[in-house]
Design a protein around this motif. Sequence first.
Motif, PDB file in Angstrom:
ATOM      1  N   VAL A 273       0.878  -1.229  -0.078  1.00 30.15           N
ATOM      2  CA  VAL A 273       0.181  -0.141  -0.015  1.00 30.15           C
ATOM      3  C   VAL A 273       0.902   1.285  -0.034  1.00 30.15           C
ATOM      4  CG1 VAL A 273      -0.168   0.147   2.565  1.00 30.15           C
ATOM      5  CG2 VAL A 273      -1.804   1.306   1.209  1.00 30.15           C
ATOM      6  N   GLN A 274       0.374   2.340  -0.723  1.00 24.22           N
ATOM      7  CA  GLN A 274       1.162   3.607  -0.820  1.00 24.22           C
ATOM      8  C   GLN A 274       0.601   4.526   0.290  1.00 24.22           C
ATOM      9  OE1 GLN A 274       1.623   4.741  -5.014  1.00 24.22           O
ATOM     10  NE2 GLN A 274       3.682   4.901  -4.452  1.00 24.22           N
ATOM     11  N   VAL A 275       1.162   4.993   0.808  1.00 21.71           N
ATOM     12  CA  VAL A 275       0.660   6.042   2.051  1.00 21.71           C
ATOM     13  C   VAL A 275       1.088   7.329   1.774  1.00 21.71           C
ATOM     14  CG1 VAL A 275       0.311   6.214   4.529  1.00 21.71           C
ATOM     15  CG2 VAL A 275       0.901   3.857   3.426  1.00 21.71           C
ATOM     16  N   ASP A 276       0.381   8.387   2.107  1.00 20.16           N
ATOM     17  CA  ASP A 276       0.779   9.779   2.159  1.00 20.16           C
ATOM     18  C   ASP A 276       1.223   9.987   3.739  1.00 20.16           C
ATOM     19  OD1 ASP A 276       0.865  12.465   2.456  1.00 20.16           O
ATOM     20  OD2 ASP A 276      -1.085  12.976   1.801  1.00 20.16           O
ATOM     21  N   VAL A 277       2.307  10.279   3.961  1.00 15.34           N
ATOM     22  CA  VAL A 277       3.026  10.134   5.308  1.00 15.34           C
ATOM     23  C   VAL A 277       3.536  11.939   5.483  1.00 15.34           C
ATOM     24  CG1 VAL A 277       3.501   7.987   5.409  1.00 15.34           C
ATOM     25  CG2 VAL A 277       5.198   9.493   4.645  1.00 15.34           C
ATOM     26  N   THR A 278       2.736  12.835   4.666  1.00 17.48           N
ATOM     27  CA  THR A 278       3.264  13.971   4.948  1.00 17.48           C
ATOM     28  C   THR A 278       2.874  14.619   6.441  1.00 17.48           C
ATOM     29  OG1 THR A 278       2.384  14.513   2.702  1.00 17.48           O
ATOM     30  CG2 THR A 278       2.717  16.461   4.068  1.00 17.48           C
ATOM     31  N   ARG A 279       1.657  14.113   6.877  1.00 18.77           N
ATOM     32  CA  ARG A 279       1.282  14.595   8.423  1.00 18.77           C
ATOM     33  C   ARG A 279       2.366  13.785   9.417  1.00 18.77           C
ATOM     34  NH1 ARG A 279      -3.741  14.069   6.182  1.00 18.77           N
ATOM     35  NH2 ARG A 279      -5.068  16.119   6.369  1.00 18.77           N
ATOM     36  N   THR A 280       2.846  12.451   9.221  1.00 17.93           N
ATOM     37  CA  THR A 280       3.474  11.778   9.962  1.00 17.93           C
ATOM     38  C   THR A 280       4.864  12.589  10.186  1.00 17.93           C
ATOM     39  OG1 THR A 280       2.570   9.677   9.980  1.00 17.93           O
ATOM     40  CG2 THR A 280       4.710   9.638  10.250  1.00 17.93           C
ATOM     41  N   MET A 281       5.624  12.890   8.855  1.00 22.29           N
ATOM     42  CA  MET A 281       6.772  13.653   8.709  1.00 22.29           C
ATOM     43  C   MET A 281       6.871  14.791   9.600  1.00 22.29           C
ATOM     44  SD  MET A 281       8.413  11.371   7.375  1.00 22.29           S
ATOM     45  CE  MET A 281      10.154  12.115   7.077  1.00 22.29           C
ATOM     46  N   LYS A 282       5.716  15.541   9.557  1.00 15.91           N
ATOM     47  CA  LYS A 282       5.540  16.822  10.254  1.00 15.91           C
ATOM     48  C   LYS A 282       5.598  16.767  11.787  1.00 15.91           C
ATOM     49  CE  LYS A 282       3.154  19.638   6.430  1.00 15.91           C
ATOM     50  NZ  LYS A 282       1.693  20.345   6.181  1.00 15.91           N
ATOM     51  N   PHE A 283       4.765  15.515  12.228  1.00 15.92           N
ATOM     52  CA  PHE A 283       4.504  15.306  13.576  1.00 15.92           C
ATOM     53  C   PHE A 283       6.053  14.832  14.049  1.00 15.92           C
ATOM     54  CE2 PHE A 283       2.628  11.943  16.705  1.00 15.92           C
ATOM     55  CZ  PHE A 283       2.533  12.910  17.758  1.00 15.92           C
ATOM     56  N   VAL A 284       6.994  14.145  13.327  1.00 12.14           N
ATOM     57  CA  VAL A 284       8.244  13.761  13.658  1.00 12.14           C
ATOM     58  C   VAL A 284       9.123  14.940  14.115  1.00 12.14           C
ATOM     59  CG1 VAL A 284      10.574  12.853  12.742  1.00 12.14           C
ATOM     60  CG2 VAL A 284       8.167  11.450  12.549  1.00 12.14           C
ATOM     61  N   ARG A 285       8.994  15.988  13.087  1.00 12.60           N
ATOM     62  CA  ARG A 285       9.576  17.222  13.299  1.00 12.60           C
ATOM     63  C   ARG A 285       9.286  17.997  14.491  1.00 12.60           C
ATOM     64  NH1 ARG A 285       9.275  17.500   7.426  1.00 12.60           N
ATOM     65  NH2 ARG A 285       7.327  18.942   7.819  1.00 12.60           N
ATOM     66  N   LEU A 303       9.836   5.103  14.413  1.00 14.72           N
ATOM     67  CA  LEU A 303       9.276   5.352  15.779  1.00 14.72           C
ATOM     68  C   LEU A 303       7.848   5.204  15.521  1.00 14.72           C
ATOM     69  CD1 LEU A 303       8.975   5.306  18.599  1.00 14.72           C
ATOM     70  CD2 LEU A 303       9.330   7.907  18.504  1.00 14.72           C
ATOM     71  N   LEU A 304       7.150   5.926  14.684  1.00 15.52           N
ATOM     72  CA  LEU A 304       5.764   6.086  14.315  1.00 15.52           C
ATOM     73  C   LEU A 304       5.264   4.976  13.685  1.00 15.52           C
ATOM     74  CD1 LEU A 304       5.161  10.045  13.655  1.00 15.52           C
ATOM     75  CD2 LEU A 304       5.070   8.583  15.778  1.00 15.52           C
ATOM     76  N   VAL A 305       6.104   4.433  12.572  1.00 21.35           N
ATOM     77  CA  VAL A 305       5.692   3.022  12.033  1.00 21.35           C
ATOM     78  C   VAL A 305       5.360   1.929  13.159  1.00 21.35           C
ATOM     79  CG1 VAL A 305       6.614   1.476  10.245  1.00 21.35           C
ATOM     80  CG2 VAL A 305       6.651   3.870   9.712  1.00 21.35           C
ATOM     81  N   ALA A 306       6.703   2.083  13.974  1.00 16.49           N
ATOM     82  CA  ALA A 306       6.538   0.826  14.876  1.00 16.49           C
ATOM     83  C   ALA A 306       5.014   1.140  15.910  1.00 16.49           C
ATOM     84  CB  ALA A 306       7.570   0.964  15.719  1.00 16.49           C
ATOM     85  N   LYS A 307       5.008   2.347  16.388  1.00 16.16           N
ATOM     86  CA  LYS A 307       3.721   2.443  17.044  1.00 16.16           C
ATOM     87  C   LYS A 307       2.458   2.324  16.317  1.00 16.16           C
ATOM     88  CE  LYS A 307       1.841   3.970  20.710  1.00 16.16           C
ATOM     89  NZ  LYS A 307       1.786   3.103  22.081  1.00 16.16           N
ATOM     90  N   ALA A 308       2.354   2.660  14.934  1.00 15.55           N
ATOM     91  CA  ALA A 308       1.134   2.249  14.083  1.00 15.55           C
ATOM     92  C   ALA A 308       1.135   0.653  14.067  1.00 15.55           C
ATOM     93  CB  ALA A 308       1.372   3.016  12.756  1.00 15.55           C
ATOM     94  N   LEU A 309       1.980  -0.178  13.941  1.00 14.97           N
ATOM     95  CA  LEU A 309       1.918  -1.507  13.762  1.00 14.97           C
ATOM     96  C   LEU A 309       1.484  -2.030  15.272  1.00 14.97           C
ATOM     97  CD1 LEU A 309       2.367  -4.297  12.569  1.00 14.97           C
ATOM     98  CD2 LEU A 309       4.574  -4.018  13.192  1.00 14.97           C
ATOM     99  N   LEU A 310       2.134  -1.355  16.313  1.00 15.18           N
ATOM    100  CA  LEU A 310       1.514  -2.035  17.587  1.00 15.18           C
ATOM    101  C   LEU A 310      -0.010  -1.669  17.762  1.00 15.18           C
ATOM    102  CD1 LEU A 310       4.839  -0.886  19.458  1.00 15.18           C
ATOM    103  CD2 LEU A 310       3.835  -3.282  19.113  1.00 15.18           C
ATOM    104  N   THR A 311      -0.175  -0.483  17.423  1.00 12.70           N
ATOM    105  CA  THR A 311      -1.728  -0.170  17.471  1.00 12.70           C
ATOM    106  C   THR A 311      -2.647  -1.002  16.678  1.00 12.70           C
ATOM    107  OG1 THR A 311      -0.835   2.114  18.178  1.00 12.70           O
ATOM    108  CG2 THR A 311      -3.245   1.794  17.446  1.00 12.70           C
TER     109      THR A 311
END
Length: 474
Positions: A273-285, A303-311
Amino acid sequence: MTTEVRSLREFKMPDVGEGLTEAEILSWYVKPGDTVTDGQVVCEVETAKAAVELPIPFNGVVEQLFFPEGATVDVGTVIISVAVAGEAGAVAPAAAAPVAPVAAPAEAEPARREVLVGYGPRTGGTQRRARRTTTTTVVAATPAVPAPAPAAVPAPVAAPVVPEQPTGDRPLAKPPVRKLAKDLGVDLRAVTPTGRDGVVTREDVHAHAAAAAAVTAPVAGPVVAAPAAPAESVSVATATTGDVRVPIKGVRKATAQAMVASAFTAPHVTEFVQVDVTRTMKFVRRLKESGELGRDVRVSPLLLVAKALLTAIKRHPEINAQWDEAAQEIVIRGQVNLGIAAATPRGLIVPNIKDAGAKTLSGLAVSLGELIDTARLGKTSPNDMQGGTVTITNVGVFGVDTGTPILNPGEAAILAFGAVRELPWVHKGKVVPRQVTTLALSFDHRLVDGELGSKVLADIAALLERPKRLITWG
């Protein structure tokens, strides 16, 4: 009148990991004549799971080292002998009954064998894997050399570490740097250290190797430095083609066996799956700049990919499962031990964060940073690589968009996180540049059907598109 009784004690290769029968000696930290104390590290060994430093369990003076660096030794085989000082006692008069001889070291050992590293003593005797008595096609022209019997003690090797070792201190370097120097044929004592406190760095080794190559006449094929070791473990460079033969052992051997077993045991299915992670990158910053997770905590998209998988696993716990062939059962695991595939100088390893699903975002960040740092230093323990239930492989750090990852044996799923790229994307009805990544989820089709796998992947994508959901969903 008193006298000091001295005896020899032998230190055997311990069981450094569950199910392992042998280990390769990477480095000796002592030589004959050195004084050692209880708990002092005397050598570093590499198993199929990790590099481990071995401490000696008694005080004394080193008498003999039985194997050189690079030798592969069976568990239970004597690797070093130490002269140990006993208690002072009175000298018997001449007319007295003769003194009973000192018992052999092997008989003086208690029935319970000390275990310095690993998982504790095994019940019963140690079973060793039979050594091969014939060579493979790696050295086709060399006659087979019979392996020594497991119980036989090999001939002593006089100071095999570095025969020309000066009386100064041993060069300071981390295990991966020592491995690099060994592979390049670089003597660490000749390298000028630039690291803090005189530590030799990878850059120092590469610079020394490049300088040596510049002043050396060219030869046909690469120069391969080989320690004194069994014939089957020596790299061979041909003079005509420059081919190099690398022994398949340690981590690479274990990885190869595990991947073959997984690929031909578990029916793999991979979805993308292709994902728009623009908001994730802003959240990381934002997390980096604000220091919300802690001043010294590293924050990354992983880190956020890991948290998303765990959720997603919390919402669909059936994917955190294992196939029990013997019992003919599917075991849904009670906790998530999150594995992170890490490329190291010793090969690919997959240490895991124990009970990662119970950690907060801050706790997960700390554990992830420690796991990565430990792996890079080559200090990952065997326990850290046991018991994983699901894995993430971050192929994006190599600029790769995605792949079809092979399951870690015993696990039901593995997630590949690809490179984040700026791509044209339809957003709010307009084509605009957005940060996009590709996720790939491989799963064992015996445990996970298409519906479950699709739901998990869709949840991960939704969480990364709008990372605030990590708080509401979690």
